[in-house]
Design a protein around this motif. Structure first.
Motif, PDB file in Angstrom:
ATOM      1  N   ARG A   1      -9.974   6.725   2.918  1.00 22.19           N
ATOM      2  CA  ARG A   1      -9.606   6.224   1.550  1.00 22.19           C
ATOM      3  C   ARG A   1      -8.071   7.256   1.146  1.00 22.19           C
ATOM      4  N   CYS A   2      -7.289   6.397   1.912  1.00 25.02           N
ATOM      5  CA  CYS A   2      -5.976   7.536   2.000  1.00 25.02           C
ATOM      6  C   CYS A   2      -5.086   6.901   1.274  1.00 25.02           C
ATOM      7  N   TYR A   3      -5.218   5.305   0.486  1.00 28.86           N
ATOM      8  CA  TYR A   3      -4.275   4.156   0.687  1.00 28.86           C
ATOM      9  C   TYR A   3      -4.713   4.234  -1.178  1.00 28.86           C
ATOM     10  N   THR A   4      -3.182   3.377  -2.055  1.00 35.70           N
ATOM     11  CA  THR A   4      -3.726   3.290  -3.068  1.00 35.70           C
ATOM     12  C   THR A   4      -2.972   2.166  -3.012  1.00 35.70           C
TER      13      THR A   4
ATOM     14  N   LEU B   1       1.256  -0.811   0.290  1.00 34.56           N
ATOM     15  CA  LEU B   1      -0.032   0.050   0.229  1.00 34.56           C
ATOM     16  C   LEU B   1       1.012   1.249  -0.198  1.00 34.56           C
ATOM     17  N   THR B   2       0.457   2.069  -0.535  1.00 30.16           N
ATOM     18  CA  THR B   2       0.911   3.131  -1.058  1.00 30.16           C
ATOM     19  C   THR B   2      -0.208   5.046   0.054  1.00 30.16           C
ATOM     20  N   SER B   3       0.228   5.365  -0.259  1.00 23.99           N
ATOM     21  CA  SER B   3      -0.220   7.023  -0.031  1.00 23.99           C
ATOM     22  C   SER B   3      -1.015   7.292  -0.943  1.00 23.99           C
ATOM     23  N   LYS B   4      -2.292   7.895  -1.195  1.00 26.37           N
ATOM     24  CA  LYS B   4      -2.996   9.015  -2.079  1.00 26.37           C
ATOM     25  C   LYS B   4      -3.061  10.057  -1.615  1.00 26.37           C
ATOM     26  N   ALA B   5      -2.430  11.757  -2.951  1.00 28.92           N
ATOM     27  CA  ALA B   5      -2.664  12.904  -2.474  1.00 28.92           C
ATOM     28  C   ALA B   5      -3.821  12.450  -2.090  1.00 28.92           C
ATOM     29  N   GLY B   6      -3.704  14.048  -1.035  1.00 30.28           N
ATOM     30  CA  GLY B   6      -4.948  14.645  -0.819  1.00 30.28           C
ATOM     31  C   GLY B   6      -4.630  15.488   0.298  1.00 30.28           C
ATOM     32  N   GLN B   7      -5.919  15.873   0.676  1.00 28.31           N
ATOM     33  CA  GLN B   7      -6.223  16.561   1.872  1.00 28.31           C
ATOM     34  C   GLN B   7      -6.869  16.402   3.489  1.00 28.31           C
ATOM     35  N   TYR B   8      -6.985  15.177   3.904  1.00 27.41           N
ATOM     36  CA  TYR B   8      -7.647  14.553   4.784  1.00 27.41           C
ATOM     37  C   TYR B   8      -7.660  15.290   6.147  1.00 27.41           C
ATOM     38  N   ASP B   9      -8.520  15.246   6.751  1.00 27.88           N
ATOM     39  CA  ASP B   9      -9.886  15.552   8.443  1.00 27.88           C
ATOM     40  C   ASP B   9      -8.561  14.541   9.351  1.00 27.88           C
TER      41      ASP B   9
END
Length: 521
Positions: free
Chosen positions: A436-439, A391-399
């Motif tokens: 859903r902050c992963y790929t 798994l890798t992280s997914k770019a974006g702004q998360y709460d």
């Protein structure tokens, strides 16, 4: 076969279905599934470690075992050449002392001195915590050590070093001695108290350790992602502190620990009192931690080509974990393998935590792991077995859900978050979307060569003191999962080029999943 205690299975299943339908995360399964030591078979492995394996004898000796607070815990040192010692004593000395030799007679032994400080008050008696670091250890060599406690030299014990370029360690989940409290044994006796639960679980812990080492004598040390004991004792109540120390005595009673170093994380059941830091002499403590728990701090160490970073995930300040990881990596830039050990499973598959408190740190920690090229994360907490894809992280702004970190800080069970998820469907949908902050970077199985991403493991209970159900629907990040309702353990082998994990049934030694390997070239 390990005995499984279950009750009213159909009603429990209906309760779980209803709970899932409304997002409730209450721990129904936690009180239904456990292993009853009174029904376990005799010790059957080929190598007999005769002490602590007979249930009748164990019960007869328990009143002595539980008050043996002065047991020595070996811990890996800052690197392969070092070994740390920690123990309690009734007397205060200027210097704690350990001596090490290459012979049983302790001729020409070298003395190592350390600290002795006021520790825990147990039953009205002040105990002191002693810590010593010995060094100069060479690969593939047999040593002998002796610890001085209360002015007396204790028995001589053997310590064998392995090969730092090809070593194995035992990875276990949540021993949680005492977690079977409230269960009813098969012999018809009354519900287990804190005391009898500790007796049950410590016996099973000895069985798991003895079996694992008989089945895999190549094991060089142990890694636990936390919850060594069950009693939080957070209110400082003297009676609860004593119950907690009974559990530590049961945990440390495993005969294997006289010869086997253990690197343990702080779990949510360990974190509320200083017991953890008083018993274990962890290396490279991250004392800069801004939000530590009463139990202590995260830490790091190296073993051969591997860097192990043990974070205190009960602290929800991800900046602390980022700083520790960066410090450890900077100090060991050439480590081939980077392994994080933590209690809370941010990628697990258990009903009780994987979709609630288990993911509240996910969107913060995942990019930190990626940025620091972490290879593997070893987790506990969920009392189920789960193995992820890469798994890798997914770019974006998360709460980051700061409002719930106060409730969850320092090992609470995040009731505020659970109630909100249960009562507010819109919030539950939003909460899940923010995690859903992963790929999924790689779905290959077996042996992967130079894969992208991070591999996450969640270990099941190594004692059977408490099991949880799997969540109803398997998450997409999970490659394999299981709940056998039996204690399991993993053996991880690391060479300069290969990481391999296999997981086994603790009684039979039978694999419960296929082997998974990562090769770096």
């Amino acid at each position: 076969m390990f005995s499984l205690k279950k009750g009213k299975k159909r009603m429990v299943a209906l309760c779980l279905t209803a709970a899932l339908s409304v997002g409730s995360l209450t721990a129904y399964a936690a009180t239904e599934y456990w292993n009853d030591a009174s029904t376990l078979p005799g010790y059957t492995t080929k190598t007999v470690v005769s002490q602590n394996t007979d249930w009748a004898q164990w019960k007869a000796n328990w009143d002595k075992i539980k008050v043996n607070y002065e047991q020595v815990a070996l811990t890996p040192g800052a690197d392969f050449s070092k070994l740390n010692f920690g123990w309690y004593s009734k007397t205060k000395v200027d210097n704690a002392i350990v001596r090490v030799a290459n012979n049983k007679e302790m001729k020409n032994a070298k003395e190592f001195k350390g600290t002795c400080q006021a520790g825990t008050v147990i039953g009205g008696v002040q105990y002191y915590t002693n810590k010593v670091t010995a060094d100069g250890f060479q690969p593939n060599t047999t040593y002998y050590y002796q610890v001085q406690i209360n002015g007396q030299w204790q028995d001589v014990h053997e310590y064998k070093t392995g090969d730092p370029h090809n070593f194995s360690f035992m990875y276990v989940g949540d021993p949680q001695i005492g977690a079977s409290k409230g269960q009813v044994p098969s012999d018809g006796s009354s519900k287990q108290t804190e005391d009898t639960a500790a007796r049950n679980d410590a016996f099973n812990w000895n069985k798991t350790m003895n079996n694992a080492l008989a089945q895999h004598p190549e094991i060089d040390f142990l890694v636990s992602p936390g919850d060594q004991i069950n009693e939080p004792a957070g209110d400082g109540n003297a009676e609860k502190i004593q119950s907690q120390e009974y559990e530590y005595s049961g945990y440390l009673s495993a005969t294997a620990f006289r010869n086997l170093p253990q690197a343990v994380a702080i779990g949510n059941h360990d974190c509320l009192t200083p017991g953890w830091k008083n018993h274990f002499n962890a290396p490279n403590l991250f004392t800069e931690e801004a939000n530590p728990t009463a139990a202590g701090h995260g830490y790091y160490y190296t073993y051969g080509s591997a860097l192990f970073i043990v974070i205190n995930a009960n602290n929800y300040n991800a900046a602390d974990h980022k700083a520790l990881i960066e410090k450890a990596v900077k100090a060991n830039p050439n480590a081939k393998w980077r392994i994080v050990v933590m209690h809370q499973d941010i990628y697990g598959s258990g009903l009780d935590h994987s979709d609630s408190d288990g993911i509240i740190l996910r969107n913060q920690l995942t990019p930190i792991f990626d940025a620091n090229d972490i290879d593997v994360v070893l987790q506990g907490h969920d009392h189920t077995y789960a193995r992820t894809y890469q798994l890798t992280s997914k770019a974006g702004q998360y709460d980051d859900f700061d409002e719930f970190k106060v409730a969850g800080q320092h090992g609470q069970h995040h009731n505020l978050l659970d109630e909100k998820l249960k009562a507010d469907k819109a919030f539950k949908d939003y909460y899940e979307s923010q995690n859903r902050c992963y790929t999924i970077a790689d779905m290959k199985q077996g042996t992967l060569v130079n894969p992208d991403g991070v591999f996450y493991m969640t270990s099941n209970s190594a004692t059977g003191s408490k099991f949880y159900n799997l969540i109803e629907q398997k998450q997409d990040y999970v490659a394999a999962r299981s709940q056998t309702w039996r204690p399991t353990y993993s053996v991880i082998n690391i060479t300069d080029e290969k990481f391999t994990i296999n997981t086994y049934d603790a009684e039979t030694g039978t694999p419960i999943d296929q082997s998974y390997s990562i090769v770096k070239k």
